[in-house]
Design an enzyme around this catalytic site. Structure first.
Site, mmCIF file in Angstrom:
data_model
loop_
_atom_site.group_PDB
_atom_site.id
_atom_site.type_symbol
_atom_site.label_atom_id
_atom_site.label_comp_id
_atom_site.label_asym_id
_atom_site.label_seq_id
_atom_site.Cartn_x
_atom_site.Cartn_y
_atom_site.Cartn_z
ATOM 1 N N PHE A 138 41.697 36.333 33.689
ATOM 2 C CA PHE A 138 40.899 35.189 33.065
ATOM 3 C C PHE A 138 39.486 35.613 33.220
ATOM 4 O O PHE A 138 38.797 35.854 34.030
ATOM 5 C CB PHE A 138 41.064 33.806 34.154
ATOM 6 C CG PHE A 138 40.309 32.566 33.520
ATOM 7 C CD1 PHE A 138 40.977 31.931 32.460
ATOM 8 C CD2 PHE A 138 39.188 32.082 33.807
ATOM 9 C CE1 PHE A 138 40.461 30.852 31.913
ATOM 10 C CE2 PHE A 138 38.611 31.049 33.374
ATOM 11 C CZ PHE A 138 39.280 30.288 32.400
ATOM 12 N N ASP A 223 34.438 41.551 36.081
ATOM 13 C CA ASP A 223 34.095 40.123 36.149
ATOM 14 C C ASP A 223 34.121 39.363 37.683
ATOM 15 O O ASP A 223 35.125 39.377 37.902
ATOM 16 C CB ASP A 223 35.095 39.407 35.144
ATOM 17 C CG ASP A 223 35.167 37.940 35.213
ATOM 18 O OD1 ASP A 223 34.447 37.166 36.017
ATOM 19 O OD2 ASP A 223 35.664 37.388 34.394
ATOM 20 N N LYS A 252 29.608 30.740 38.555
ATOM 21 C CA LYS A 252 29.809 30.101 39.605
ATOM 22 C C LYS A 252 29.170 29.856 40.957
ATOM 23 O O LYS A 252 28.088 29.152 40.838
ATOM 24 C CB LYS A 252 31.427 30.572 40.013
ATOM 25 C CG LYS A 252 32.566 29.947 38.957
ATOM 26 C CD LYS A 252 33.961 30.144 39.494
ATOM 27 C CE LYS A 252 35.028 29.546 38.429
ATOM 28 N NZ LYS A 252 35.729 30.470 37.673
HETATM 29 C C1 LIG Z 1 35.666 30.697 36.212
HETATM 30 C C2 LIG Z 1 35.639 32.029 35.660
HETATM 31 C C3 LIG Z 1 35.292 32.510 34.465
HETATM 32 C C4 LIG Z 1 34.751 31.326 33.236
HETATM 33 O O1 LIG Z 1 33.595 30.810 33.830
HETATM 34 P P1 LIG Z 1 33.211 29.220 33.404
HETATM 35 O O2 LIG Z 1 31.839 29.172 34.033
HETATM 36 O O3 LIG Z 1 34.091 28.442 33.246
HETATM 37 O O4 LIG Z 1 32.684 29.574 31.568
HETATM 38 C C5 LIG Z 1 35.500 33.773 33.906
HETATM 39 N N1 LIG Z 1 35.891 34.663 34.637
HETATM 40 C C6 LIG Z 1 36.278 34.506 35.941
HETATM 41 C C7 LIG Z 1 36.965 35.497 37.029
HETATM 42 C C8 LIG Z 1 36.415 33.081 36.473
HETATM 43 O O5 LIG Z 1 37.057 32.747 37.755
#
Ligand SMILES: *Cc1c(COP(=O)(O)O)cnc(C)c1O
Length: 404
Positions: A138, A223, A252
């Protein structure tokens, strides 16, 4: 006079892309929340791994308030002190030489993907554009990031997806070997798959990805939107593995609840993001940067990071005790304060059934996919809140098991 908002207003006024729980929290302090009726909850959800220091941490409140009286926003026509300090701080505390600031994880990943494509285009040519990512991964909800993400349900139904993106199997190096070649510009990976079910990468896998990227001059992109900012007990999880990426994304937890994201990279790669290639009106917003700066400084200390690891052991012990009594979990895993409990075969797909019961018992939790209960509390959650929260969670689990 207008009446107090209710949950029914959500269905009336909001587009129906979410289905929030019935309670409406109105106040938070540390790891506790209170709803409109004054009922109190222990927060193991942390705004989906965002509130790294809980709710209204005094250090973040102070950073926000003092910046609020000075300067909020300038755009990138001017720079500002908090953004420059945040960028310097991030480079001093990580592998990175250069930072791009934005407002969310999806934006940080969008920037990372565009940078990787542009870097390959500038340095090798148009042919080097393939991006490899992983099934179940994700990376956000922009159209590029859902296309790179490994959950087709998020990209289907929106028309043609961008080309040049392929998916390998997580923790399977052979599946990457089968896809990677000199036309590959980037491999994007989460050190622990978050939304995909709290699935940690193996050491062999991440080390192998680094080698494969080096062989083909492809960029390794981590990521760390969910794993970063202290979540796993290190400022960033790449240091747990001793594998250094070329690009790292963070969001986050880095804002502790204020919307902010960052893309980190090296002097070798950064020049491809030349003047005019990319941007965001809010990127480097002074208010956001001031809060993130305070959060990073507070989190990146032995007390907070070491505390996250200690708390993991406490949570795992309790979850194992719950499991001995109720037999609902197949495996309890994760690192630091990113904890996943995979459901046992008898409870396949029922992780989300626990959430409303947990709320009734006074604790907020999360899922990561249909089969994993996820806990991502504050990195500084008091031990007493952990113990009490898990007692409440146990009551919810007992009710699910007995069907009440
Ligand atoms: C939450 C998340 C995203 C997306 O972040 P947003 O602030 O919702 O755009 C991308 N990568 C990972 C691994 C995430 O947990």
């Amino acid at each position: 006079m207008s009446s107090r908002p209710t949950r029914a207003d959500f269905d009336q006024y909001m587009v129906p892309n979410y289905s929030p729980q019935q309670v409406i929290p109105v106040r938070g302090e540390g790891s506790r929340l209170w709803d409109q009726d004054g009922r109190e909850y222990i927060d193991f959800a942390g705004g989906i791994a965002v509130n790294a220091l809980g709710h209204c941490h005094p250090v973040l409140v102070e950073a926000l308030k003092s910046q609020a009286d000075r300067l909020w926003h300038l755009s990138n026509v001017y720079t500002n002190e908090p953004a420059l300090e945040l960028a310097r701080e991030l480079t001093e505390r990580t592998f990175a030489d250069k930072v791009y600031l934005c407002s969310s994880g999806g934006e940080a990943n969008e920037a990372a993907l565009k940078l990787a494509r542009r870097w390959a285009y500038d340095n090798h040519g148009e042919h080097k554009s393939r991006i490899i990512s992983f099934s179940q991964s994700f990376h956000g909800r922009t159209f590029f990031t859902v296309s790179v993400g490994g959950q087709p349900k998020y990209s289907q139904g929106f028309g043609p997806v961008p080309g040049g993106i392929v998916h390998a199997e997580y923790n399977n190096l052979d599946s990457v070997r089968a896809l990677i070649d000199d036309n590959t510009c980037a491999v994007m990976v989460e050190p622990i798959q978050g939304e995909g079910g709290i699935l940690p990468a193996t050491q062999e896998f991440l080390s192998g990805l680094r080698e494969l990227c080096d062989q083909h001059d492809a960029l390794l992109v981590f990521d760390e939107v969910q794993t970063g900012a202290g979540r796993t007990g290190s400022l960033y999880a790449y240091t747990d593995y001793g594998v250094t990426p070329d690009i790292l994304t963070s969001a986050k937890g880095i804002g502790g609840g204020f919307p902010v994201g960052a893309m980190l990279t090296t002097d070798r790669v950064a020049p491809a993001m030349a003047i005019g290639t990319h941007g965001s009106t809010y990127g480097g917003n002074a208010l956001a940067s001031a809060v993130a700066l305070a959060a990073v400084r507070f989190i990146d200390t032995p007390e907070v990071l070491g505390g996250a690891n200690k708390r993991f052991e406490l949570i795992r012990e309790h979850l194992e005790t719950i499991n001995r009594k109720h037999g609902v979990f197949k495996e309890i895993r994760g690192k630091g304060l990113l904890v996943g409990a995979e459901m046992a075969p008898e409870y396949e797909g029922r992780a989300k059934d626990i959430l409303p019961l947990a709320i009734e018992e006074g604790v907020m939790a999360l899922v990561a996919g249909p089969n994993v209960l996820r806990l991502a509390p504050s990195l500084v959650i008091p031990e007493q809140d952990i113990v009490e929260g898990l007692e409440r969670l146990e009551r919810a689990i007992a009710r699910m098991v007995s069907g009440q």
